[in-house]
Design a protein around this motif. Structure first.
Motif, mmCIF file in Angstrom:
data_model
loop_
_atom_site.group_PDB
_atom_site.id
_atom_site.type_symbol
_atom_site.label_atom_id
_atom_site.label_comp_id
_atom_site.label_asym_id
_atom_site.label_seq_id
_atom_site.Cartn_x
_atom_site.Cartn_y
_atom_site.Cartn_z
ATOM 1 N N CYS A 1 24.798 62.256 66.270
ATOM 2 C CA CYS A 1 23.550 62.116 67.018
ATOM 3 C C CYS A 1 23.863 61.829 68.490
ATOM 4 C CB CYS A 1 22.705 60.988 66.431
ATOM 5 S SG CYS A 1 21.112 60.791 67.252
ATOM 6 N N LEU A 2 23.164 62.530 69.351
ATOM 7 C CA LEU A 2 23.348 62.417 70.794
ATOM 8 C C LEU A 2 21.971 62.278 71.438
ATOM 9 C CD1 LEU A 2 25.336 62.834 73.241
ATOM 10 C CD2 LEU A 2 24.790 65.262 73.053
ATOM 11 N N LEU A 3 21.850 61.339 72.362
ATOM 12 C CA LEU A 3 20.603 61.125 73.071
ATOM 13 C C LEU A 3 20.928 60.899 74.538
ATOM 14 C CD1 LEU A 3 17.697 61.007 71.964
ATOM 15 C CD2 LEU A 3 17.885 58.527 71.962
ATOM 16 N N GLY A 4 20.146 61.494 75.436
ATOM 17 C CA GLY A 4 20.480 61.342 76.840
ATOM 18 C C GLY A 4 19.321 61.518 77.788
ATOM 19 N N GLU A 5 19.570 61.127 79.007
ATOM 20 C CA GLU A 5 18.623 61.275 80.115
ATOM 21 C C GLU A 5 19.310 62.001 81.261
ATOM 22 O OE1 GLU A 5 15.319 60.522 80.622
ATOM 23 O OE2 GLU A 5 15.279 60.067 78.486
ATOM 24 N N VAL A 6 18.532 62.792 81.965
ATOM 25 C CA VAL A 6 19.020 63.535 83.116
ATOM 26 C C VAL A 6 18.118 63.195 84.292
ATOM 27 C CG1 VAL A 6 19.493 65.833 84.048
ATOM 28 C CG2 VAL A 6 19.785 65.401 81.597
ATOM 29 N N LYS A 7 18.708 62.738 85.368
ATOM 30 C CA LYS A 7 17.940 62.368 86.564
ATOM 31 C C LYS A 7 18.463 63.154 87.757
ATOM 32 C CE LYS A 7 15.649 59.105 84.450
ATOM 33 N NZ LYS A 7 14.323 59.353 83.966
ATOM 34 N N TYR A 8 17.574 63.926 88.337
ATOM 35 C CA TYR A 8 17.897 64.661 89.561
ATOM 36 C C TYR A 8 17.002 64.082 90.657
ATOM 37 C CZ TYR A 8 19.284 68.505 92.544
ATOM 38 O OH TYR A 8 19.819 69.253 93.569
ATOM 39 N N ILE B 1 17.984 53.392 74.662
ATOM 40 C CA ILE B 1 18.295 52.673 73.424
ATOM 41 C C ILE B 1 17.008 52.342 72.669
ATOM 42 C CG2 ILE B 1 19.207 50.487 72.519
ATOM 43 C CD1 ILE B 1 21.344 50.682 74.796
ATOM 44 N N ASN B 2 15.970 51.944 73.391
ATOM 45 C CA ASN B 2 14.675 51.665 72.756
ATOM 46 C C ASN B 2 14.050 52.924 72.165
ATOM 47 O OD1 ASN B 2 14.743 48.899 73.219
ATOM 48 N ND2 ASN B 2 13.774 49.091 75.220
ATOM 49 N N LYS B 3 14.233 54.049 72.824
ATOM 50 C CA LYS B 3 13.733 55.318 72.274
ATOM 51 C C LYS B 3 14.462 55.656 70.985
ATOM 52 C CE LYS B 3 12.526 57.164 76.805
ATOM 53 N NZ LYS B 3 12.848 58.162 77.848
ATOM 54 N N ALA B 4 15.751 55.388 70.944
ATOM 55 C CA ALA B 4 16.528 55.633 69.718
ATOM 56 C C ALA B 4 15.983 54.774 68.580
ATOM 57 C CB ALA B 4 18.002 55.348 69.964
ATOM 58 N N ASN C 1 14.218 55.891 65.134
ATOM 59 C CA ASN C 1 15.052 55.505 63.993
ATOM 60 C C ASN C 1 16.340 56.331 63.932
ATOM 61 O OD1 ASN C 1 15.569 53.820 61.823
ATOM 62 N ND2 ASN C 1 14.665 55.245 60.350
ATOM 63 N N LEU C 2 17.028 56.432 65.088
ATOM 64 C CA LEU C 2 18.257 57.209 65.197
ATOM 65 C C LEU C 2 19.471 56.294 65.280
ATOM 66 C CD1 LEU C 2 17.177 59.817 67.891
ATOM 67 C CD2 LEU C 2 17.366 60.200 65.427
ATOM 68 N N LYS C 3 20.530 56.694 64.630
ATOM 69 C CA LYS C 3 21.826 56.032 64.793
ATOM 70 C C LYS C 3 22.624 56.912 65.758
ATOM 71 C CE LYS C 3 25.987 54.510 62.423
ATOM 72 N NZ LYS C 3 26.860 55.100 63.418
ATOM 73 N N VAL C 4 22.608 56.550 67.018
ATOM 74 C CA VAL C 4 23.162 57.382 68.083
ATOM 75 C C VAL C 4 24.674 57.169 68.197
ATOM 76 C CG1 VAL C 4 23.100 57.847 70.561
ATOM 77 C CG2 VAL C 4 20.973 57.350 69.332
ATOM 78 N N ASP C 5 25.410 58.284 68.191
ATOM 79 C CA ASP C 5 26.859 58.226 68.390
ATOM 80 C C ASP C 5 27.199 58.095 69.868
ATOM 81 O OD1 ASP C 5 28.088 58.689 65.656
ATOM 82 O OD2 ASP C 5 26.654 60.350 65.776
ATOM 83 N N ASN D 1 29.109 48.386 82.265
ATOM 84 C CA ASN D 1 28.834 48.350 80.826
ATOM 85 C C ASN D 1 30.072 48.841 80.078
ATOM 86 O OD1 ASN D 1 27.624 48.403 78.312
ATOM 87 N ND2 ASN D 1 26.631 50.369 78.680
ATOM 88 N N LYS D 2 30.567 48.043 79.182
ATOM 89 C CA LYS D 2 31.807 48.367 78.471
ATOM 90 C C LYS D 2 31.556 49.095 77.150
ATOM 91 C CE LYS D 2 34.397 46.436 81.525
ATOM 92 N NZ LYS D 2 35.000 47.240 82.527
ATOM 93 N N ASN D 3 30.339 49.552 76.926
ATOM 94 C CA ASN D 3 30.006 50.255 75.695
ATOM 95 C C ASN D 3 30.650 51.640 75.705
ATOM 96 O OD1 ASN D 3 28.797 51.326 73.423
ATOM 97 N ND2 ASN D 3 26.850 50.292 73.825
ATOM 98 N N ASN D 4 31.538 51.903 74.768
ATOM 99 C CA ASN D 4 32.282 53.162 74.734
ATOM 100 C C ASN D 4 31.445 54.367 74.349
ATOM 101 O OD1 ASN D 4 34.660 51.945 75.496
ATOM 102 N ND2 ASN D 4 35.324 51.569 73.401
ATOM 103 N N ASN D 5 30.250 54.140 73.828
ATOM 104 C CA ASN D 5 29.436 55.290 73.444
ATOM 105 C C ASN D 5 28.419 55.675 74.524
ATOM 106 O OD1 ASN D 5 27.598 53.181 73.029
ATOM 107 N ND2 ASN D 5 26.727 54.142 71.209
ATOM 108 N N VAL D 6 28.595 55.150 75.729
ATOM 109 C CA VAL D 6 27.748 55.523 76.865
ATOM 110 C C VAL D 6 28.588 56.345 77.834
ATOM 111 C CG1 VAL D 6 26.362 54.700 78.800
ATOM 112 C CG2 VAL D 6 26.320 53.458 76.620
ATOM 113 N N LEU D 7 28.184 57.574 78.046
ATOM 114 C CA LEU D 7 28.898 58.472 78.959
ATOM 115 C C LEU D 7 28.046 58.713 80.194
ATOM 116 C CD1 LEU D 7 30.104 61.093 76.318
ATOM 117 C CD2 LEU D 7 31.341 59.096 77.186
ATOM 118 N N CYS D 8 28.592 58.377 81.352
ATOM 119 C CA CYS D 8 27.909 58.583 82.633
ATOM 120 C C CYS D 8 28.545 59.792 83.318
ATOM 121 C CB CYS D 8 28.020 57.343 83.508
ATOM 122 S SG CYS D 8 27.216 55.893 82.809
#
Length: 147
Positions: free
Chosen positions: A81-88, A102-105, A109-113, A130-137
């Protein structure tokens, strides 16, 4: 959904402004320039979805929306599962955007990888700390990986 950027540009700007282009090129040009950032934000979103497909070797990454939520990047199957935001926009993405995602997940009811955040203006220091390894910037230069 147009697959050709030229066709997308044509139907977004040229066809609707055809008479204006023929009669007042300067006003038509200014109208296109004034709306170009909005147009690019959609292109950036499409490119971010394509990036996710290449990065994770998955298909059919898209956006998802409902009455109480909208996510620019969405992919979910039994294994991943992948969830993301794009801001231009002209400002950095901050920790608030991640928390909203995270609240949207939770709402969905998603278990986001992985949470994938794309910004053309960078990220706040708090978000980068943020040291969370599952957050990619990722930024616009991240596309170089797949060129």
């Amino acid at each position: 959904m147009f697959t050709s950027n030229y066709t997308r540009f044509y139907f977004y700007f040229l066809k609707p402004n055809e008479k204006l282009i023929l009669n007042d090129k300067e006003r038509a040009f200014n109208k296109i320039i004034n709306n170009f950032s909005e147009y690019l934000s959609f292109i950036y979103e499409l490119a971010a979805c394509e990036y996710a497909q290449n990065k994770f070797n998955i298909f059919n990454v898209s956006s998802i929306w409902g009455k109480d939520y909208e996510c620019d990047i969405y992919y979910n199957n039994d294994d991943f599962c992948l969830l993301g935001e794009v801001k231009y926009k002209g400002k950095k993405i901050c920790l608030k955007t991640l928390n909203e995602l995270i609240n949207k997940a939770k709402l969905l009811n998603l278990k986001v990888d992985y949470y994938l955040l794309f910004s053309n203006s960078g990220f706040s220091n708090n978000l980068l700390a943020n040291k969370n390894n599952n957050v990619l910037c990722k930024d616009i230069f991240s596309f170089k990986e797949f060129l």
